[in-house]
Design an enzyme around this catalytic site. Structure first.
Site, PDB file in Angstrom:
ATOM      1  N   ARG A  18     -33.932   0.070  17.445  1.00 40.43           N
ATOM      2  CA  ARG A  18     -33.962   1.386  16.456  1.00 40.43           C
ATOM      3  C   ARG A  18     -35.425   0.573  16.407  1.00 40.43           C
ATOM      4  O   ARG A  18     -35.801  -0.611  16.699  1.00 40.43           O
ATOM      5  CB  ARG A  18     -33.544   0.612  15.093  1.00 40.43           C
ATOM      6  N   ARG A  56     -36.034   4.788  11.114  1.00 36.43           N
ATOM      7  CA  ARG A  56     -34.624   4.162  11.905  1.00 36.43           C
ATOM      8  C   ARG A  56     -33.726   5.378  11.882  1.00 36.43           C
ATOM      9  O   ARG A  56     -33.187   6.147  11.392  1.00 36.43           O
ATOM     10  CB  ARG A  56     -33.888   3.623  11.107  1.00 36.43           C
ATOM     11  N   ASP A 112     -34.649  -2.666  11.604  1.00 34.94           N
ATOM     12  CA  ASP A 112     -33.360  -2.893  10.787  1.00 34.94           C
ATOM     13  C   ASP A 112     -33.290  -3.797   9.810  1.00 34.94           C
ATOM     14  O   ASP A 112     -34.262  -4.643   9.773  1.00 34.94           O
ATOM     15  CB  ASP A 112     -32.236  -3.395  11.977  1.00 34.94           C
ATOM     16  N   ASP A 161     -31.249  -5.943   7.156  1.00 29.13           N
ATOM     17  CA  ASP A 161     -30.609  -6.337   7.416  1.00 29.13           C
ATOM     18  C   ASP A 161     -29.890  -7.463   5.307  1.00 29.13           C
ATOM     19  O   ASP A 161     -30.494  -8.238   5.482  1.00 29.13           O
ATOM     20  CB  ASP A 161     -29.411  -6.533   7.851  1.00 29.13           C
TER      21      ASP A 161
END
Length: 199
Positions: free
Chosen positions: A124, A115, A127, A129
């Site tokens: 990207r 990343r 990701d 999160d």
């Protein structure tokens, strides 16, 4: 016995990163539920999502309990047709890691899949999160909980609702109500694709 992983897009998490995360594991007395959102729009998107799920599952003190269906979504915050579409999913995990260590692990997974953070809303490979951690509400700028924009993101709410229809986003109400208010424009469930729940 698990089959050997031959896909070149699936990278192992470096041992040094695992050691750092393990050292930071000041475990809690009881495991907590956390919601982790995954997104990818570069490379082999499905394999990368699966690799991220598998890497999370290999984390000491963490079990992946559910993985959502895959959604294809338009990129967030950029002009139309300037980036490939995303594959998005949500994993529900149960963990004894505190939020700070879970964040370290999320960053380690992103690093393992190369990343690159060059621009806001940039394309990207992956990701990872942390959307929510138990009922924790925190304004810590390093890790704001719940995720400060989760209530605005259909690509988080839709897969989350699939795996937990009764879910609530702390401070914002039910995921179902938030999803209804946003509608389903720019997102499509990919019924032809599937992520495996790690054994």
């Amino acid at each position: 016995m698990k089959p050997m992983q031959s896909d070149p897009t699936v990278q192992p998490v470096p041992a040094s990163v695992v050691a750092t995360v393990d050292a930071a594991d000041t475990t809690l007395s009881n495991p907590r539920w956390a919601v982790v959102a995954l997104g990818a729009n570069l490379g082999n998107r499905l394999e990368t999502l699966q690799g991220a799920v598998d890497a999370l599952a290999d984390t000491p003190g963490l079990r992946v309990k559910a993985v959502s269906p895959v959604y294809e979504t338009e990129p967030w915050g950029v002009e139309p047709d300037t980036q490939p579409s995303y594959f998005n999913a949500v994993a529900l995990v149960k963990t004894t890691l505190p939020p700070s260590s879970l964040l370290e692990r999320a960053h380690a997974v992103e690093e393992a899949f190369h990343r690159v953070r060059e621009e806001r809303w940039g394309a990207r490979t992956i990701d990872v999160d942390i959307v929510a951690y138990a009922d924790v509400i925190s304004e810590d700028p390093v890790l704001t909980l719940p995720h400060p924009r989760a209530h605005q993101r259909t690509f988080v709410l839709a897969p989350w609702h699939d795996v937990d229809p009764e879910a609530q986003l702390p401070g914002h109400g039910t995921v179902a109500a938030l999803l209804t208010a946003l509608g389903d424009e720019g997102i499509a469930r990919r019924t032809d694709l599937e992520l495996r729940l790690p054994e």
